[in-house]
Scaffold this active site. Structure first.
Site, PDB file in Angstrom:
ATOM      1  N   GLY A 134       0.832  -1.196   0.000  1.00  0.00           N
ATOM      2  CA  GLY A 134       0.000   0.000   0.000  1.00  0.00           C
ATOM      3  C   GLY A 134       0.869   1.250   0.000  1.00  0.00           C
ATOM      4  O   GLY A 134       2.079   1.195   0.267  1.00  0.00           O
ATOM      5  N   CYS A 135       0.233   2.370  -0.307  1.00  0.00           N
ATOM      6  CA  CYS A 135       1.003   3.616  -0.430  1.00  0.00           C
ATOM      7  C   CYS A 135       1.539   4.075   0.923  1.00  0.00           C
ATOM      8  O   CYS A 135       2.731   4.384   1.052  1.00  0.00           O
ATOM      9  CB  CYS A 135       0.142   4.685  -1.080  1.00  0.00           C
ATOM     10  SG  CYS A 135      -1.517   4.830  -0.386  1.00  0.00           S
ATOM     11  N   TYR A 136       0.696   4.092   1.950  1.00  0.00           N
ATOM     12  CA  TYR A 136       1.187   4.519   3.262  1.00  0.00           C
ATOM     13  C   TYR A 136       2.258   3.559   3.815  1.00  0.00           C
ATOM     14  O   TYR A 136       3.264   4.017   4.357  1.00  0.00           O
ATOM     15  CB  TYR A 136       0.041   4.600   4.271  1.00  0.00           C
ATOM     16  CG  TYR A 136      -0.965   5.706   4.076  1.00  0.00           C
ATOM     17  CD1 TYR A 136      -0.621   7.046   4.207  1.00  0.00           C
ATOM     18  CD2 TYR A 136      -2.303   5.404   3.812  1.00  0.00           C
ATOM     19  CE1 TYR A 136      -1.575   8.055   4.084  1.00  0.00           C
ATOM     20  CE2 TYR A 136      -3.253   6.405   3.686  1.00  0.00           C
ATOM     21  CZ  TYR A 136      -2.888   7.730   3.821  1.00  0.00           C
ATOM     22  OH  TYR A 136      -3.839   8.719   3.706  1.00  0.00           O
TER      23      TYR A 136
END
Ligand SMILES: NC(=O)C1=CN([C@@H]2O[C@H](COP(=O)(O)OP(=O)(O)OC[C@H]3O[C@@H](n4cnc5c(N)ncnc54)[C@H](OP(=O)(O)O)[C@@H]3O)[C@@H](O)[C@H]2O)C=CC1
Ligand SMILES: CC(=O)N[C@@H](CCC(=O)OP(=O)(O)O)C(=O)O
Length: 338
Positions: free
Chosen positions: A155-157
């Protein structure tokens, strides 16, 4: 040339990936897919994603579910830029065929299936597939990615958070009795292209969400091997993530120890830039880089780390491409840097 198909090509991550494949010297697009009942079925990719109007005309093909196995037999790589549920449901048809699979969704990122069910609201029913999945944080799992048939792209985070914390954790510098506190702000493209009230122009205003309950908390914890406090925020900008992380190092750890940990892990990584000041989102937007900077207070043992990425590139499409490059034994930055 490696033949590549992209499922979910009309979404933000899929369109970005389509553009990356298009510019990649060793890859060519076979087919671009949307769902069987998509409003965009049969439209041209370049018409749906106007930013890419200059690319060759290619239709968005509606994907008939029971034909997915054929897709995986006909190409070298399939990128899934689709909702978690779809990636989960379709994976038995795709895996262990000719194609290597790169899944940008969260369906196969969490090894613990109970945790997965608690945070995603549905069960991962493919335990044996989960065991085959390799986490695609490219700088940290390169050898596994090179040999994987299924890469679960992070995921991006988690990409921003793990990039900032793993050097300290892996060198044993973290005070593990203190949970690192991650505050991160994402641009609105992080929420995908579909219309929703929360992401509509007049509603978006810098705000925390998913407090103490976001599904990226267990993802970060799984690969950091350390509990964290993660608070995401939605910002009123289109692209990019800035994560500001407060952690504690063990007593006696110096600023130089921390610097050496970052240098040791990243000096040979062309897409990680150790910057001379705290990073700015604008410096990474539309690039595949992650920018990292930190400050240590030797008296209190606190360290603050800043990491910035483009959520659609290093947080999604360019990281998937880094993984594909590793899987096909190509230079990791091929097609990503001029
Ligand atoms: N946006 C981001 O910053 C990031 C996103 N991700 C993940 O990547 C994936 C895609 O995200 P994003 O691009 O933002 O999402 P979007 O909502 O923008 O796009 C989703 C895409 O999937 C397609 N799709 C939806 N359902 C199906 C289906 N049943 N079969 C085939 N295609 C389908 C959609 O087209 P249609 O509905 O017309 O069929 C669309 O092309 C998600 O899993 C997301 O969690 C990961 C990291 C960062
Ligand atoms: C701003 C925004 O809404 N961001 C998304 C995360 C995007 C991402 O990384 O996606 P996946 O982990 O779902 O693949 C969210 O918080 O759900």
């Amino acid at each position: 040339m490696f033949k590549v198909s992209i499922i979910g090509a009309s979404g933000y991550a899929g369109a970005q990936l389509t553009a990356l494949v298009h510019q990649h010297p060793a890859m060519q697009i076979a087919d671009l897919y949307v769902s069987a009942d998509s409003a965009d079925a049969h439209k041209l990719f370049s018409a749906v994603s106007g930013q890419y109007a200059h690319l060759a005309a290619r239709p968005l093909t509606p994907l008939v579910l029971n034909e997915c196995a054929k897709v995986a037999e006909s190409v070298d790589a399939v990128f899934l830029c689709t909702p978690h549920e779809f990636s989960h449901d379709v994976m038995p048809q795709l895996i262990n065929k000719r194609a290597k699979i790169f899944d940008l969704s969260g369906a196969f990122r969490l090894p613990d299936l109970d945790t997965f069910a608690a945070f995603y609201g549905f069960a991962n029913q493919h335990a044996s597939i989960q065991q085959q999945a390799v986490y695609g944080l490219a700088e940290w799992f390169a050898d596994d990615i090179a040999n994987a048939s299924l890469v679960a792209v992070p995921g991006c985070y988690p990409t921003a958070s793990l990039t900032g914390l793993l050097p300290l954790q892996r060198t044993g510098l973290l005070d593990t009795t203190f949970r690192p506190v991650i505050n991160a702000v994402s641009g609105v493209t992080g929420a995908g292209r579909k219309a929703s009230l929360t992401t509509s122009f007049c509603e978006v205003s810098l705000q925390a969400y998913g407090v103490l309950s976001h599904r990226h908390t267990p993802e970060i914890e799984s690969y950091l091997d350390q509990q964290v406090i993660f608070t995401p925020h939605l910002g009123n900008f289109k692209r990019g993530i800035l994560a500001t992380i407060t952690a504690k190092v063990k007593p006696g750890v110096t600023a130089n120890d921390v610097e050496q940990a970052f240098i040791q892990h990243y000096h040979h990584q062309p897409l990680v830039r150790l910057t001379s000041a705290f990073p700015k989102v604008d410096d990474v937007v539309n690039t595949p880089f992650v920018d990292v900077h930190w400050q240590v207070d030797e008296q209190s043992h606190y360290v603050v780390i800043g990491c910035a990425i483009d959520n659609l590139l290093k947080g999604a499409a360019s990281q998937a491409m880094q993984c594909a490059n590793l899987a096909f034994n190509l230079p990791p930055t091929q097609g990503l840097l001029p």
